[in-house]
Design a protein around this motif. Structure first.
Motif, PDB file in Angstrom:
ATOM      1  N   ASP A  66      22.911  51.670  30.646  1.00 39.60           N
ATOM      2  CA  ASP A  66      21.467  51.564  30.490  1.00 39.60           C
ATOM      3  C   ASP A  66      20.899  50.261  31.052  1.00 39.60           C
ATOM      4  OD1 ASP A  66      22.761  50.040  28.639  1.00 39.60           O
ATOM      5  OD2 ASP A  66      21.396  50.517  26.986  1.00 39.60           O
ATOM      6  N   GLU A  67      21.773  49.311  31.403  1.00 33.88           N
ATOM      7  CA  GLU A  67      21.300  48.044  31.970  1.00 33.88           C
ATOM      8  C   GLU A  67      21.401  48.006  33.500  1.00 33.88           C
ATOM      9  OE1 GLU A  67      23.173  44.691  30.171  1.00 33.88           O
ATOM     10  OE2 GLU A  67      22.672  45.305  28.116  1.00 33.88           O
ATOM     11  N   LEU A  68      21.963  49.057  34.101  1.00 35.75           N
ATOM     12  CA  LEU A  68      22.115  49.058  35.563  1.00 35.75           C
ATOM     13  C   LEU A  68      20.772  48.958  36.284  1.00 35.75           C
ATOM     14  CD1 LEU A  68      25.022  51.593  36.221  1.00 35.75           C
ATOM     15  CD2 LEU A  68      25.063  49.115  36.410  1.00 35.75           C
ATOM     16  N   PRO A  69      19.737  49.727  35.894  1.00 37.51           N
ATOM     17  CA  PRO A  69      18.445  49.569  36.587  1.00 37.51           C
ATOM     18  C   PRO A  69      17.875  48.170  36.426  1.00 37.51           C
ATOM     19  CG  PRO A  69      18.504  51.649  35.384  1.00 37.51           C
ATOM     20  CD  PRO A  69      19.692  50.854  34.939  1.00 37.51           C
ATOM     21  N   LEU A  70      18.107  47.535  35.263  1.00 37.39           N
ATOM     22  CA  LEU A  70      17.600  46.183  35.061  1.00 37.39           C
ATOM     23  C   LEU A  70      18.341  45.171  35.935  1.00 37.39           C
ATOM     24  CD1 LEU A  70      17.142  46.040  31.174  1.00 37.39           C
ATOM     25  CD2 LEU A  70      15.353  46.050  32.927  1.00 37.39           C
ATOM     26  N   ALA A  71      19.601  45.466  36.263  1.00 35.58           N
ATOM     27  CA  ALA A  71      20.375  44.522  37.067  1.00 35.58           C
ATOM     28  C   ALA A  71      19.763  44.300  38.438  1.00 35.58           C
ATOM     29  CB  ALA A  71      21.817  45.019  37.212  1.00 35.58           C
ATOM     30  N   ASP A 116      35.209  49.007  27.182  1.00 40.50           N
ATOM     31  CA  ASP A 116      36.117  50.140  26.975  1.00 40.50           C
ATOM     32  C   ASP A 116      35.425  51.480  27.200  1.00 40.50           C
ATOM     33  OD1 ASP A 116      38.174  48.382  26.269  1.00 40.50           O
ATOM     34  OD2 ASP A 116      37.525  48.330  24.170  1.00 40.50           O
ATOM     35  N   ASP A 117      34.328  51.500  27.964  1.00 43.27           N
ATOM     36  CA  ASP A 117      33.642  52.771  28.237  1.00 43.27           C
ATOM     37  C   ASP A 117      34.592  53.745  28.916  1.00 43.27           C
ATOM     38  OD1 ASP A 117      31.422  51.663  27.141  1.00 43.27           O
ATOM     39  OD2 ASP A 117      30.328  51.397  29.026  1.00 43.27           O
ATOM     40  N   GLU A 118      34.397  55.030  28.629  1.00 38.67           N
ATOM     41  CA  GLU A 118      35.271  56.056  29.194  1.00 38.67           C
ATOM     42  C   GLU A 118      35.025  56.284  30.671  1.00 38.67           C
ATOM     43  OE1 GLU A 118      34.834  59.545  26.897  1.00 38.67           O
ATOM     44  OE2 GLU A 118      35.706  58.694  25.060  1.00 38.67           O
ATOM     45  N   ALA A 119      33.837  55.969  31.163  1.00 35.11           N
ATOM     46  CA  ALA A 119      33.510  56.240  32.565  1.00 35.11           C
ATOM     47  C   ALA A 119      32.702  55.088  33.146  1.00 35.11           C
ATOM     48  CB  ALA A 119      32.726  57.546  32.689  1.00 35.11           C
ATOM     49  N   ALA A 120      32.711  55.044  34.464  1.00 39.14           N
ATOM     50  CA  ALA A 120      31.896  54.069  35.177  1.00 39.14           C
ATOM     51  C   ALA A 120      30.616  54.742  35.652  1.00 39.14           C
ATOM     52  CB  ALA A 120      32.670  53.511  36.364  1.00 39.14           C
ATOM     53  N   TRP A 121      29.624  53.923  36.052  1.00 38.57           N
ATOM     54  CA  TRP A 121      28.346  54.447  36.520  1.00 38.57           C
ATOM     55  C   TRP A 121      27.940  53.722  37.789  1.00 38.57           C
ATOM     56  CZ3 TRP A 121      26.271  58.645  34.182  1.00 38.57           C
ATOM     57  CH2 TRP A 121      26.829  58.997  32.938  1.00 38.57           C
ATOM     58  N   ARG A 122      27.233  54.453  38.630  1.00 37.41           N
ATOM     59  CA  ARG A 122      26.874  53.936  39.950  1.00 37.41           C
ATOM     60  C   ARG A 122      25.364  54.064  40.157  1.00 37.41           C
ATOM     61  NH1 ARG A 122      29.458  53.235  45.045  1.00 37.41           N
ATOM     62  NH2 ARG A 122      28.149  53.714  46.857  1.00 37.41           N
ATOM     63  N   ARG A 134      24.350  57.671  38.382  1.00 39.17           N
ATOM     64  CA  ARG A 134      25.267  58.796  38.303  1.00 39.17           C
ATOM     65  C   ARG A 134      26.674  58.308  37.962  1.00 39.17           C
ATOM     66  NH1 ARG A 134      27.795  59.121  43.444  1.00 39.17           N
ATOM     67  NH2 ARG A 134      26.719  57.950  45.089  1.00 39.17           N
ATOM     68  N   PRO A 135      27.507  59.185  37.394  1.00 37.61           N
ATOM     69  CA  PRO A 135      28.860  58.762  37.011  1.00 37.61           C
ATOM     70  C   PRO A 135      29.728  58.515  38.239  1.00 37.61           C
ATOM     71  CG  PRO A 135      28.561  61.109  36.610  1.00 37.61           C
ATOM     72  CD  PRO A 135      27.214  60.569  36.990  1.00 37.61           C
ATOM     73  N   ALA A 136      30.778  57.692  38.036  1.00 37.26           N
ATOM     74  CA  ALA A 136      31.685  57.357  39.132  1.00 37.26           C
ATOM     75  C   ALA A 136      33.031  56.966  38.553  1.00 37.26           C
ATOM     76  CB  ALA A 136      31.105  56.209  39.968  1.00 37.26           C
TER      77      ALA A 136
END
Length: 609
Positions: A66-71, A116-122, A134-136
């Motif tokens: 949820d912080e990716l757009p803020l980055a 420890d998130d189960e998935a990464a996001w792009r 989206r997931p990655a």
């Protein structure tokens, strides 16, 4: 034109013009973010000098989804939240505009996996246009890809240099970051080929090995370890010997709380510390780390964070100057042999009160004893001072001490002094001596010139310095700031024999000058001194001019090449060198001695092959 709010894309591109100068600027921002994220391994992949691709991969803490757009938003950061945080910035980046600026002038992609998130996001940004998250697939950490830098700003792209030049800037940048972060594994590739692998350093020897990889393999053997702490400041690192200087200032690394900076106060202090041992036009080599309370330094004075402003500039200046000055004073001839090994021990001089810049400092130096029963040995220097010197400082003997007897150790063996004992004179120029390590060669004129020079300086400090009244007081026009400095530092200047008084908002009157500087350009001298006082709060210009004259006197009063010396005289010279500060170089920065080990001599004659 009417006043209107600029669109976000244009705001970010304007910010990019301040922060993103070339591909190396992008690498700097991304790698510093990785450092702030706690990364222990950073991989940097470059294609076509960074114009086609810059990829930075780390194993840091990562960014939540949820912080990716803020980055990639303007002025969004996790590193400061209030003005108090800004007053004590401890992170490498904090403005919150780096990723927004980069993504506005390139095709940008950020992939991250937090904790420890189960998935990464792009998330992707193309010319400032944000795409959906989206997931990655990605391990813990972050990867940022910057493609086609300045593709939408062709005017900026035309200013980029050749591929080799741009990559060289990236390489230099990573080396400078590696010096301050020796615990991080840093890897660099260019066009798919590994270029640099900087393994993490776990101890001081490994840290010095990393320094050698950046500054060259000869640096460890031609440097001094510096480590000193006082007045809430701590300085550590390595300074190159005067004989290891360079023609350009391309190997000078100074860090404030881990941040590489360029600062005039620092440059001035270092230049003054080396002024008495460095050949004119040469530049010292150093890697120095200053630790200071973050509240005592403002890092928010430059968009690229390459400059800082110290709140106590004079304290910083005096601390740096005195620490380096005393460390360099210990470069006595023979000290590198006595401190044999891959790394010399730290030079930790003791100092007087930093609040009293004129207070003398003390350095304990082991002295080889002399026999009182032996006659004084003179190297052509009269027991009476040089002509003109006595009229200024009174009498002072500058004859070398007597030849010491060998010391008997507990096991009955004779201890050999660092420079050993003389065995011959070559062409009446060089003294040849034998010590525990092999052969020592000494330039007798250069060595005796330094000895005489240091004695003359000590005589000036301990004697009553005389001044001379000008027949007609000299009025000089200066700036208002310089006139205020003359008024503030009048007593200190009078101690050096320069008597000034303020004559108005922007004028001073010179009534008395040091006798030693008779014939000097008084107006220019006064402006130089007041200019340094106004800018740095202190000035050594008077001392430097007097040292220049004393250096000339020492040169003329020293034993000349072409004079035959006996063994007792040569040994007396060696003992004086071991006891004299800065005796490793003459007054002009040339080396006074060279050590040839038995191993080096064996190589010359192919022994053992």
């Amino acid at each position: 034109m009417p006043i209107r709010v600029l669109p976000p894309e244009l705001i970010n591109q304007i910010a990019a013009g301040e922060v993103i100068e070339r591909p190396a600027s992008v690498v700097k921002e991304l790698v510093e973010n990785s450092i702030d994220a706690g990364a222990r391994r950073i991989e940097v992949d470059i294609e076509q000098g960074g114009t086609r691709l810059i990829r930075v991969r780390d194993d840091g803490g990562g960014i939540p989804r949820d912080e990716l757009p803020l980055a990639v938003a303007s002025h969004a950061t996790s590193k400061i939240g209030s003005f108090d945080d800004l007053e004590r910035v401890a992170s490498m980046g904090f403005r919150g505009e780096a990723l927004a600026s980069v993504s506005s002038v390139a095709r940008f992609a950020l992939t991250s996996r937090h904790g420890d998130d189960e998935a990464a996001w792009r998330i992707e940004v193309d010319g400032g246009r944000l795409q959906e998250t989206r997931p990655a697939q990605h391990p813990r950490g972050t990867t940022i890809e910057v493609r086609d830098l300045f593709y939408n700003v062709p005017a900026r792209r035309k200013f980029l240099r050749a591929e080799r030049t741009e990559f060289a800037h990236i390489d230099d940048l990573l080396k400078s970051l590696a010096l301050a972060r020796e615990g991080i594994d840093i890897r660099l590739t260019h066009n798919g080929k590994p270029v640099r692998l900087l393994k993490p350093a776990r101890d001081e020897n490994a840290a010095l090995a990393r320094v050698a990889e950046v500054l060259g393999p000869d640096f460890p053997g031609q440097s001094l370890r510096v480590e000193h702490e006082a007045a809430g400041l701590r300085l550590s690192g390595w300074v190159g010997l005067p004989t290891a200087s360079r023609a350009q200032a391309d190997q000078q690394y100074f860090y404030v709380n881990g941040r590489l900076v360029r600062d005039r106060v620092v440059a001035h202090a270092v230049r003054q510390a080396y002024s008495d041992v460095l050949f004119h036009g040469r530049h010292p080599v150093f890697v120095l780390f200053l630790q200071i309370d973050p509240a005592g330094v403002d890092v928010n004075v430059h968009p690229a964070k390459s400059e800082v402003r110290f709140r106590e500039q004079r304290l910083i200046h005096d601390f740096l100057f005195r620490t380096l000055h005393e460390a360099l004073a210990q470069t006595r001839a023979g000290i590198a042999v006595a401190n044999s090994g891959e790394m010399p021990p730290p030079m930790t001089p003791s100092f007087g009160d930093l609040t009293a810049p004129g207070a003398p400092s003390t350095v304990a130096v082991p002295a080889w004893p002399s026999s009182a029963s032996q006659p004084r040995l003179s190297l052509g220097v009269r027991d009476e001072p040089l002509a003109g010197y006595a009229t200024l400082f009174g009498s002072a003997s500058i004859a070398p001490r007597a030849l010491p007897m060998p010391l008997n150790t507990d096991d009955g063996a004779d201890a050999v002094p660092p420079l050993g004992y003389a065995i011959a004179q070559l062409k009446q120029i060089y003294v040849l001596a034998e010590n525990e390590h092999g052969l020592v060669l000494v330039d007798m004129h250069a060595a005796h010139e330094r000895i005489t020079y240091e004695k003359l300086k000590n005589g000036r400090v301990t004697a009553n310095l005389r001044s001379q009244m000008l027949l007609v007081p000299l009025s000089i026009a200066v700036s208002a700031k310089e006139a205020a400095a003359a008024e503030e530092h009048a007593d200190a200047l009078a101690d050096w024999g320069l008597e000034l008084s303020r004559s108005g908002p922007s004028g001073v009157v010179v009534r008395r000058i040091p006798s030693l500087l008779e014939g000097a350009d008084v107006a220019q001298l006064t402006r130089d001194v007041l200019g340094e006082l106004a800018q740095h709060g202190s000035s050594r210009r008077l001392e430097e001019l007097e040292n220049e004259l004393l250096s000339t006197m020492a040169c003329h009063g020293s034993v000349r090449a072409g004079r035959r010396l006996g063994l007792p005289e040569m040994n007396a010279l060696l003992r004086e060198m071991e006891a004299t500060e800065r005796s490793g170089q003459c007054n002009h920065g040339r080396p006074t001695w060279v050590q040839l080990s038995l191993g080096e001599l064996d190589k010359l004659f192919l022994r053992g092959r």
